[in-house]
Design an enzyme around this catalytic site. Structure first.
Site, mmCIF file in Angstrom:
data_model
loop_
_atom_site.group_PDB
_atom_site.id
_atom_site.type_symbol
_atom_site.label_atom_id
_atom_site.label_comp_id
_atom_site.label_asym_id
_atom_site.label_seq_id
_atom_site.Cartn_x
_atom_site.Cartn_y
_atom_site.Cartn_z
ATOM 1 C CE1 TYR A 1 97.488 45.451 21.293
ATOM 2 C CE2 TYR A 1 98.856 47.162 20.301
ATOM 3 C CZ TYR A 1 97.718 46.377 20.287
ATOM 4 O OH TYR A 1 96.811 46.508 19.260
ATOM 5 C CB SER B 1 98.488 46.795 15.415
ATOM 6 O OG SER B 1 98.996 48.089 15.631
ATOM 7 C CE LYS C 1 96.714 43.055 18.552
ATOM 8 N NZ LYS C 1 95.515 42.206 18.509
HETATM 9 P P1 NAD Z 1 88.473 46.785 22.761
HETATM 10 O O1 NAD Z 1 89.216 46.635 24.037
HETATM 11 O O2 NAD Z 1 87.411 47.809 22.669
HETATM 12 O O3 NAD Z 1 87.856 45.376 22.332
HETATM 13 C C1 NAD Z 1 88.452 44.163 22.667
HETATM 14 C C2 NAD Z 1 87.387 43.290 23.292
HETATM 15 O O4 NAD Z 1 87.955 42.021 23.624
HETATM 16 C C3 NAD Z 1 86.800 43.868 24.573
HETATM 17 O O5 NAD Z 1 85.396 43.889 24.462
HETATM 18 C C4 NAD Z 1 87.260 42.911 25.658
HETATM 19 O O6 NAD Z 1 86.305 42.791 26.700
HETATM 20 C C5 NAD Z 1 87.452 41.615 24.890
HETATM 21 N N1 NAD Z 1 88.426 40.672 25.447
HETATM 22 C C6 NAD Z 1 89.697 40.913 25.821
HETATM 23 N N2 NAD Z 1 90.282 39.793 26.250
HETATM 24 C C7 NAD Z 1 89.361 38.809 26.137
HETATM 25 C C8 NAD Z 1 89.367 37.424 26.425
HETATM 26 N N3 NAD Z 1 90.441 36.820 26.949
HETATM 27 N N4 NAD Z 1 88.253 36.702 26.184
HETATM 28 C C9 NAD Z 1 87.142 37.303 25.671
HETATM 29 N N5 NAD Z 1 87.081 38.610 25.393
HETATM 30 C C10 NAD Z 1 88.178 39.360 25.616
HETATM 31 O O7 NAD Z 1 89.581 47.024 21.624
HETATM 32 P P2 NAD Z 1 89.398 47.450 20.097
HETATM 33 O O8 NAD Z 1 89.946 48.812 19.947
HETATM 34 O O9 NAD Z 1 88.037 47.163 19.632
HETATM 35 O O10 NAD Z 1 90.437 46.470 19.428
HETATM 36 C C11 NAD Z 1 90.052 45.222 18.874
HETATM 37 C C12 NAD Z 1 91.291 44.480 18.404
HETATM 38 O O11 NAD Z 1 91.959 45.284 17.442
HETATM 39 C C13 NAD Z 1 92.306 44.215 19.510
HETATM 40 O O12 NAD Z 1 92.881 42.943 19.277
HETATM 41 C C14 NAD Z 1 93.319 45.305 19.326
HETATM 42 O O13 NAD Z 1 94.582 44.932 19.802
HETATM 43 C C15 NAD Z 1 93.318 45.453 17.820
HETATM 44 N N6 NAD Z 1 93.778 46.770 17.383
HETATM 45 C C16 NAD Z 1 93.174 47.893 17.876
HETATM 46 C C17 NAD Z 1 93.623 49.134 17.482
HETATM 47 C C18 NAD Z 1 92.985 50.382 18.036
HETATM 48 O O14 NAD Z 1 93.560 51.457 17.893
HETATM 49 N N7 NAD Z 1 91.818 50.331 18.648
HETATM 50 C C19 NAD Z 1 94.675 49.255 16.557
HETATM 51 C C20 NAD Z 1 95.254 48.095 16.056
HETATM 52 C C21 NAD Z 1 94.792 46.854 16.471
HETATM 53 C C1 UD1 Z 2 99.283 53.663 19.703
HETATM 54 C C2 UD1 Z 2 100.203 52.541 20.065
HETATM 55 C C3 UD1 Z 2 100.060 51.417 19.061
HETATM 56 C C4 UD1 Z 2 98.603 50.987 18.965
HETATM 57 C C5 UD1 Z 2 97.763 52.201 18.631
HETATM 58 C C6 UD1 Z 2 96.315 51.894 18.581
HETATM 59 C C7 UD1 Z 2 102.094 53.547 21.240
HETATM 60 C C8 UD1 Z 2 103.546 53.820 21.205
HETATM 61 N N1 UD1 Z 2 101.563 53.008 20.137
HETATM 62 O O1 UD1 Z 2 99.611 54.147 18.449
HETATM 63 O O2 UD1 Z 2 100.839 50.314 19.458
HETATM 64 O O3 UD1 Z 2 98.450 49.993 17.963
HETATM 65 O O4 UD1 Z 2 97.955 53.206 19.630
HETATM 66 O O5 UD1 Z 2 95.819 51.562 19.846
HETATM 67 O O6 UD1 Z 2 101.428 53.780 22.225
HETATM 68 N N2 UD1 Z 2 99.357 61.857 21.196
HETATM 69 C C9 UD1 Z 2 99.465 63.061 21.883
HETATM 70 N N3 UD1 Z 2 98.785 63.203 23.047
HETATM 71 C C10 UD1 Z 2 97.993 62.220 23.574
HETATM 72 C C11 UD1 Z 2 97.886 61.001 22.851
HETATM 73 C C12 UD1 Z 2 98.582 60.865 21.679
HETATM 74 O O7 UD1 Z 2 100.172 63.975 21.438
HETATM 75 O O8 UD1 Z 2 97.414 62.406 24.650
HETATM 76 C C13 UD1 Z 2 100.051 61.720 19.900
HETATM 77 C C14 UD1 Z 2 101.055 60.586 19.850
HETATM 78 O O9 UD1 Z 2 102.324 61.019 20.262
HETATM 79 C C15 UD1 Z 2 101.006 60.204 18.370
HETATM 80 C C16 UD1 Z 2 99.561 60.500 17.956
HETATM 81 O O10 UD1 Z 2 99.071 61.404 18.936
HETATM 82 O O11 UD1 Z 2 101.848 61.034 17.619
HETATM 83 C C17 UD1 Z 2 98.679 59.264 17.955
HETATM 84 O O12 UD1 Z 2 98.800 58.594 19.214
HETATM 85 P P1 UD1 Z 2 97.882 57.354 19.608
HETATM 86 O O13 UD1 Z 2 96.468 57.681 19.367
HETATM 87 O O14 UD1 Z 2 98.272 56.929 20.983
HETATM 88 O O15 UD1 Z 2 98.287 56.238 18.550
HETATM 89 P P2 UD1 Z 2 99.732 55.650 18.164
HETATM 90 O O16 UD1 Z 2 100.799 56.194 19.007
HETATM 91 O O17 UD1 Z 2 99.886 55.792 16.698
#
Ligand code: NAD
Ligand code: UD1
Length: 337
Positions: free
Chosen positions: A150, A125, A154
């Site tokens: 969290y 991330s 990562k």
């Molecule tokens: P998500 O929660 O939708 O998907 C994660 C999946 O992993 C879920 O289906 C959950 O049931 C499964 N899981 C969790 N722990 C587990 C375990 N111990 N064993 C087996 N399954 C398990 O999340 P996502 O948004 O699809 O994210 C996927 C990956 O990408 C995550 O590692 C997350 O940290 C990373 N990531 C997500 C974002 C985002 O904004 N969504 C941003 C950066 C990184």
């Molecule tokens: C957040 C996480 C980051 C994670 C990412 C994806 C924090 C500090 N960071 O990023 O670690 O990898 O999500 O899951 O939580 N915002 C509002 N109102 C809301 C929600 C968000 O104003 O209800 C604003 C936030 O202040 C930010 C932007 O929208 O400026 C995006 O927020 P968000 O979607 O939560 O993502 P990040 O903060 O970038």
């Protein structure tokens, strides 16, 4: 060739399984369903015509992992999405986050090594950059101080997986640093399905639009940005999914350790997103300005040129499609799966 997809029923994992199957890969999912719904499997099948093999298991269950690798000797690589991802929850439950994300990954990587599968694409991330040293963020930007457990999982897992490639040259590790994934599959049948109150911006906006929440709280309008609200690099989840397929192609070259930003290179403020969503959906999003959210930074967007150069990958979708697709998913599935 089979690809083990941990967390494959989750938001990004499910979209990636679709793109893997479209590209001719066999996807084998392991997920403990802690944050996803098995209905996703039906949706994947409806889109691609093929139901991926699914194991309901925890990546910390070493016996289950051993069995999966034994039953599927054609697994060549793993895409590792499984993990807990709620930033606020990680602050109140650090041990659960370190256990699930760090210990879980250690179990997975050990099982992979024992099975002779030494190719992994890892979901990292942009959060690992902390408050970034420069913008746009290239992969050379130093890793920063994370503001929550969290983010540290990562950052630490990046280090652990990098160390593995130093110790054993047979490993290929690609760390993909995602910026802010939003959007949903064009069909409107798959998308993000947060449980409880959404933490992230887009699912919150779509829930306001569908009438589940009455207004959006905008966390601060006094940042040093064009309108004072936080600026992020939003990327369509399907573009992100395709980035994983490209990463697998790179792994075939025995690439060793590689790190790529997956973003669009464009920054949009919270109010830009509200406006874009209103235009895409025709629905007004009432909002209130509230104090800043602790741990938030002003601006975060990628320089994604390395992924373009080395993976041949570039985001195709713009903010309009991201908003339209998020909206279609939410409108068609107001209660999620
Ligand atoms: P998500 O929660 O939708 O998907 C994660 C999946 O992993 C879920 O289906 C959950 O049931 C499964 N899981 C969790 N722990 C587990 C375990 N111990 N064993 C087996 N399954 C398990 O999340 P996502 O948004 O699809 O994210 C996927 C990956 O990408 C995550 O590692 C997350 O940290 C990373 N990531 C997500 C974002 C985002 O904004 N969504 C941003 C950066 C990184
Ligand atoms: C957040 C996480 C980051 C994670 C990412 C994806 C924090 C500090 N960071 O990023 O670690 O990898 O999500 O899951 O939580 N915002 C509002 N109102 C809301 C929600 C968000 O104003 O209800 C604003 C936030 O202040 C930010 C932007 O929208 O400026 C995006 O927020 P968000 O979607 O939560 O993502 P990040 O903060 O970038």
């Amino acid at each position: 060739m089979s690809i083990l997809v941990t967390g494959g029923t989750g938001y990004i994992g499910s979209h990636t399984v679709v793109e893997l199957q479209n590209a001719g890969f066999e996807a084998i999912i392991i997920d403990n369903l802690s944050n996803s719904n098995p209905e996703v499997l039906n949706r994947i099948e409806a889109i691609t015509g093929k139901r991926p093999k699914f194991y309901e298991a925890d990546i910390r269950d070493k016996e289950a992992l051993k069995k999966i690798f034994a039953e599927n000797p054609d697994i060549e690589s793993c895409i590792h999405f499984a993990g807990l991802k709620a930033v606020g929850e990680s602050v109140s439950k650090p041990l659960e986050y370190y256990n699930n994300n760090i210990y879980g990954t250690l179990c997975l990587v050990e099982a992979m090594r024992d099975a002779g599968v030494k190719n992994i694409v890892f979901s990292s991330s942009a959060t690992i950059y902390g408050d970034p040293a420069f913008i746009p963020i290239t992969e050379k930007c130093p890793k920063g101080v994370c503001t929550n457990p969290y983010g540290w999982t990562k950052s630490m897992l990046e280090q652990i997986l990098s160390d593995v490639t130093v110790a054993d040259k047979e490993w290929n590790v690609i760390l993909l640093r995602y910026f802010n994934p939003i959007g949903a599959h064009k069909s409107g049948t798959m998308g993000e399905n947060p449980s409880g109150i959404p933490n992230n911006l887009m699912p919150y906006i779509t829930q306001v639009a569908v009438g589940k929440r009455d207004h959006l709280n905008v966390f601060g309008n006094d940042y040093d940005t064009h309108d004072g609200t936080g600026v992020r690099d939003y990327i369509h989840v399907v573009d992100l999914a395709i980035g994983h397929v490209k990463a697998l192609n790179k792994i075939k070259e025995n690439c060793g350790l590689k790190i790529y930003n997956l973003g669009t290179g464009h920054g949009y403020s919270v109010l830009d997103i509200v406006k874009a969503f209103e235009e895409a959906s025709g629905v007004k999003i009432p909002y209130e300005i509230t104090p800043r959210r602790p741990g938030d930074i002003a601006t975060c967007y990628a320089d994604a040129s390395l992924a373009k150069k080395e993976l041949g990958w570039e985001a195709q979708y713009g903010i309009k499609e991201m908003c339209e697709d998020s909206w279609r998913w939410q409108k068609n599935n107001p209660e999620g799966y």
